[in-house]
Motif scaffolding. Structure first.
Motif, PDB file in Angstrom:
ATOM      1  N   VAL A  37     -50.672  20.605  76.894  1.00  0.00           N
ATOM      2  CA  VAL A  37     -50.750  20.752  75.475  1.00  0.00           C
ATOM      3  C   VAL A  37     -52.083  21.960  75.220  1.00  0.00           C
ATOM      4  O   VAL A  37     -53.087  21.786  75.891  1.00  0.00           O
ATOM      5  CB  VAL A  37     -51.157  19.289  74.824  1.00  0.00           C
ATOM      6  N   SER A  38     -51.725  22.956  74.618  1.00  0.00           N
ATOM      7  CA  SER A  38     -52.655  23.807  74.256  1.00  0.00           C
ATOM      8  C   SER A  38     -52.869  24.176  72.804  1.00  0.00           C
ATOM      9  O   SER A  38     -51.859  23.746  72.116  1.00  0.00           O
ATOM     10  CB  SER A  38     -52.433  25.308  75.241  1.00  0.00           C
ATOM     11  N   PHE A  39     -53.746  24.998  72.436  1.00  0.00           N
ATOM     12  CA  PHE A  39     -54.271  24.985  71.168  1.00  0.00           C
ATOM     13  C   PHE A  39     -54.500  26.421  70.704  1.00  0.00           C
ATOM     14  O   PHE A  39     -54.527  26.524  69.330  1.00  0.00           O
ATOM     15  CB  PHE A  39     -55.334  24.102  70.543  1.00  0.00           C
ATOM     16  N   HIS A  40     -54.390  27.172  71.435  1.00  0.00           N
ATOM     17  CA  HIS A  40     -54.414  28.770  70.949  1.00  0.00           C
ATOM     18  C   HIS A  40     -53.546  29.493  71.704  1.00  0.00           C
ATOM     19  O   HIS A  40     -53.118  29.082  73.045  1.00  0.00           O
ATOM     20  CB  HIS A  40     -55.684  29.051  70.630  1.00  0.00           C
ATOM     21  N   SER A  41     -53.195  30.754  71.354  1.00  0.00           N
ATOM     22  CA  SER A  41     -52.021  31.623  72.003  1.00  0.00           C
ATOM     23  C   SER A  41     -52.516  32.023  73.503  1.00  0.00           C
ATOM     24  O   SER A  41     -51.727  32.268  74.186  1.00  0.00           O
ATOM     25  CB  SER A  41     -51.860  32.609  71.241  1.00  0.00           C
ATOM     26  N   GLY A  58     -43.583  21.958  69.503  1.00  0.00           N
ATOM     27  CA  GLY A  58     -44.565  21.826  68.361  1.00  0.00           C
ATOM     28  C   GLY A  58     -44.454  20.550  67.558  1.00  0.00           C
ATOM     29  O   GLY A  58     -43.627  19.772  67.972  1.00  0.00           O
ATOM     30  N   ALA A  59     -45.315  20.292  66.901  1.00  0.00           N
ATOM     31  CA  ALA A  59     -45.572  19.331  65.858  1.00  0.00           C
ATOM     32  C   ALA A  59     -44.285  19.177  64.862  1.00  0.00           C
ATOM     33  O   ALA A  59     -43.992  20.266  64.188  1.00  0.00           O
ATOM     34  CB  ALA A  59     -46.775  18.882  65.240  1.00  0.00           C
ATOM     35  N   SER A 107     -51.564  23.942  65.577  1.00  0.00           N
ATOM     36  CA  SER A 107     -51.617  25.216  66.259  1.00  0.00           C
ATOM     37  C   SER A 107     -51.267  24.677  67.903  1.00  0.00           C
ATOM     38  O   SER A 107     -51.456  25.422  68.931  1.00  0.00           O
ATOM     39  CB  SER A 107     -53.004  25.589  66.159  1.00  0.00           C
ATOM     40  N   ALA A 108     -50.695  23.350  67.911  1.00  0.00           N
ATOM     41  CA  ALA A 108     -50.651  22.872  69.219  1.00  0.00           C
ATOM     42  C   ALA A 108     -49.274  23.303  69.979  1.00  0.00           C
ATOM     43  O   ALA A 108     -48.293  23.522  69.056  1.00  0.00           O
ATOM     44  CB  ALA A 108     -50.864  21.273  69.461  1.00  0.00           C
ATOM     45  N   PHE A 109     -49.297  23.482  71.072  1.00  0.00           N
ATOM     46  CA  PHE A 109     -47.892  23.891  71.928  1.00  0.00           C
ATOM     47  C   PHE A 109     -47.779  22.734  73.316  1.00  0.00           C
ATOM     48  O   PHE A 109     -48.971  22.678  73.865  1.00  0.00           O
ATOM     49  CB  PHE A 109     -48.076  25.087  72.606  1.00  0.00           C
ATOM     50  N   LEU A 110     -46.627  22.334  73.346  1.00  0.00           N
ATOM     51  CA  LEU A 110     -46.454  21.417  74.483  1.00  0.00           C
ATOM     52  C   LEU A 110     -45.568  22.355  75.470  1.00  0.00           C
ATOM     53  O   LEU A 110     -44.390  22.316  74.950  1.00  0.00           O
ATOM     54  CB  LEU A 110     -45.872  20.241  74.111  1.00  0.00           C
ATOM     55  N   ARG A 111     -45.959  22.373  76.717  1.00  0.00           N
ATOM     56  CA  ARG A 111     -44.973  22.808  77.765  1.00  0.00           C
ATOM     57  C   ARG A 111     -44.855  21.894  78.909  1.00  0.00           C
ATOM     58  O   ARG A 111     -45.766  21.427  79.376  1.00  0.00           O
ATOM     59  CB  ARG A 111     -45.341  24.289  78.120  1.00  0.00           C
ATOM     60  N   VAL A 112     -43.531  21.987  79.404  1.00  0.00           N
ATOM     61  CA  VAL A 112     -43.143  20.743  80.503  1.00  0.00           C
ATOM     62  C   VAL A 112     -42.585  21.633  81.696  1.00  0.00           C
ATOM     63  O   VAL A 112     -41.748  22.449  81.344  1.00  0.00           O
ATOM     64  CB  VAL A 112     -42.318  19.684  80.002  1.00  0.00           C
ATOM     65  N   GLY A 113     -42.884  21.153  82.816  1.00  0.00           N
ATOM     66  CA  GLY A 113     -42.212  21.743  84.077  1.00  0.00           C
ATOM     67  C   GLY A 113     -41.850  20.324  84.984  1.00  0.00           C
ATOM     68  O   GLY A 113     -42.714  19.585  84.905  1.00  0.00           O
ATOM     69  N   ILE A 114     -40.908  20.536  85.533  1.00  0.00           N
ATOM     70  CA  ILE A 114     -40.317  19.521  86.761  1.00  0.00           C
ATOM     71  C   ILE A 114     -40.601  20.209  87.856  1.00  0.00           C
ATOM     72  O   ILE A 114     -40.031  21.129  88.482  1.00  0.00           O
ATOM     73  CB  ILE A 114     -39.190  18.855  86.374  1.00  0.00           C
ATOM     74  N   ARG A 115     -41.361  19.490  89.015  1.00  0.00           N
ATOM     75  CA  ARG A 115     -41.698  19.914  90.303  1.00  0.00           C
ATOM     76  C   ARG A 115     -40.541  19.737  91.064  1.00  0.00           C
ATOM     77  O   ARG A 115     -39.669  18.825  90.998  1.00  0.00           O
ATOM     78  CB  ARG A 115     -42.778  19.104  90.968  1.00  0.00           C
TER      79      ARG A 115
END
Length: 328
Positions: free
Chosen positions: A234-238, A281-282, A295-303
């Motif tokens: 989860v990140s909060f800016h670009s 996003g929310a 302003s939050a972004f969630l990115r997901v990866g699978i190993r």
């Protein structure tokens, strides 16, 4: 809306979409940015057998004493930086969660010096070691300060603000810094952010080497995760989101595009697959109760089962870190 839980003073951002995105939750997870413990608690409640909570700020563990015992040995708390999470975990893990930037809990503590809304010592350290923001600003050149404001805060008036900071030194409190920055910028219109927002963000990132920590933390997560393990960030800016996006895209790539004039580039086997094409996003419900999520972004990866490989800062478009005026 239900009454706030006194043991959970800060609502974790994007926690519901995160839990859905990584479901089913099980096995051993690392919460690399433990903070108020919101993500760790939800992971445990969702089915994680064990959560290792890591934070560079030892004060967060003291604040967790009221509730952490209820989870017994399912929750282990470790002081350290998430760039070392593979070593701190000490075992392969099924998932890693990272919530980047400063926590709302830290912003609320005036003595930590993160917020221009609460006057306090100009500290900004997420841990208890290294130079404070005041010490960095006092020792840096005008050019170094301008570089920090521009590259880490995307502040267009960086040179003008840096000149004013140098002229006003020494700066000891957040109110002093906020006043100096605001004096160099137009008065904000209704609905606009405080004029010191970008500068405070930039100086905080500088003081804590947040981009260096992020790059190494992503690499550590890659090393720690089992095949099939899940990474959620989860990140909060670009600027943060761009680094996470490029890391996952580069790790998921299988080959370059090629053309009739050049062969297809052969790349290393992908270390992650991407279950979602875009950042999450929310939704409106979360925005209504948690404005910080806007302003939050969630990115997901699978190993995958491909070997982890060294991090390449250039490929991640990491902002260039100016040389600090004070040794760390």
């Amino acid at each position: 809306m239900p009454a706030a839980d006194p043991n959970a003073p800060h609502l974790p951002v994007l926690i519901d979409p995160l839990i859905r995105a990584v479901a089913p939750v099980g096995g051993v997870w690392v919460d690399g940015t433990f903070g108020a413990g919101g993500y760790a608690r939800r992971l445990l409640d969702a089915g994680a057998a064990h959560v290792i909570g890591i934070d560079r700020d030892p004060s967060v563990f003291r604040m967790a004493e009221d509730w952490a015992g209820a989870y017994g040995d399912r929750l282990r708390l470790v002081e350290g930086q998430f760039s070392d999470l593979d070593e701190l975990a000490g075992q392969p893990v099924d998932g890693v969660v990272l919530d980047l930037g400063v926590s709302s809990m830290q912003l609320d503590q005036a003595e930590r010096g993160f917020s221009f809304l609460r006057d306090g010592p100009l500290d900004m350290r997420m841990g208890e070691t290294g130079p404070t923001a005041a010490e960095l600003l006092d020792a840096a050149t005008e050019a170094q300060i301008a570089d920090v404001l521009y590259h880490f805060g995307e502040e267009r008036a960086a040179r003008r603000i840096a000149r004013a900071i140098v002229a006003a030194r020494p700066l000891d409190t957040t109110a002093q810094l906020a006043e100096v920055v605001a004096s160099q910028l137009p008065r904000p219109k209704p609905g606009q952010s405080h004029p010191a927002t970008r500068s405070f963000q930039a100086i905080r990132i500088w003081a804590n080497d947040e981009f260096g920590e992020l790059a190494q933390g992503l690499a550590a997560a890659e090393r720690a995760l089992k095949p099939g393990g899940k990474l959620a960030v989860v990140s909060f800016h670009s600027l943060e989101d761009r680094v996470v996006k490029r890391f996952l895209q580069s790790r998921a790539a299988t080959a370059g595009g090629g053309s009739r004039h050049a062969p297809v580039a052969k790349l290393d086997p992908p270390t992650f697959t991407l279950p979602f094409r875009r950042a999450i996003g929310a939704d409106e419900a979360e925005l209504a109760v948690n404005p910080r999520s806007r302003s939050a972004f969630l990115r997901v990866g699978i190993r995958t089962d491909a070997p982890a490989r060294p991090i390449d800062g250039d490929s991640l478009a990491l902002p260039r870190l100016p040389q600090k005026g004070v040794g760390r």
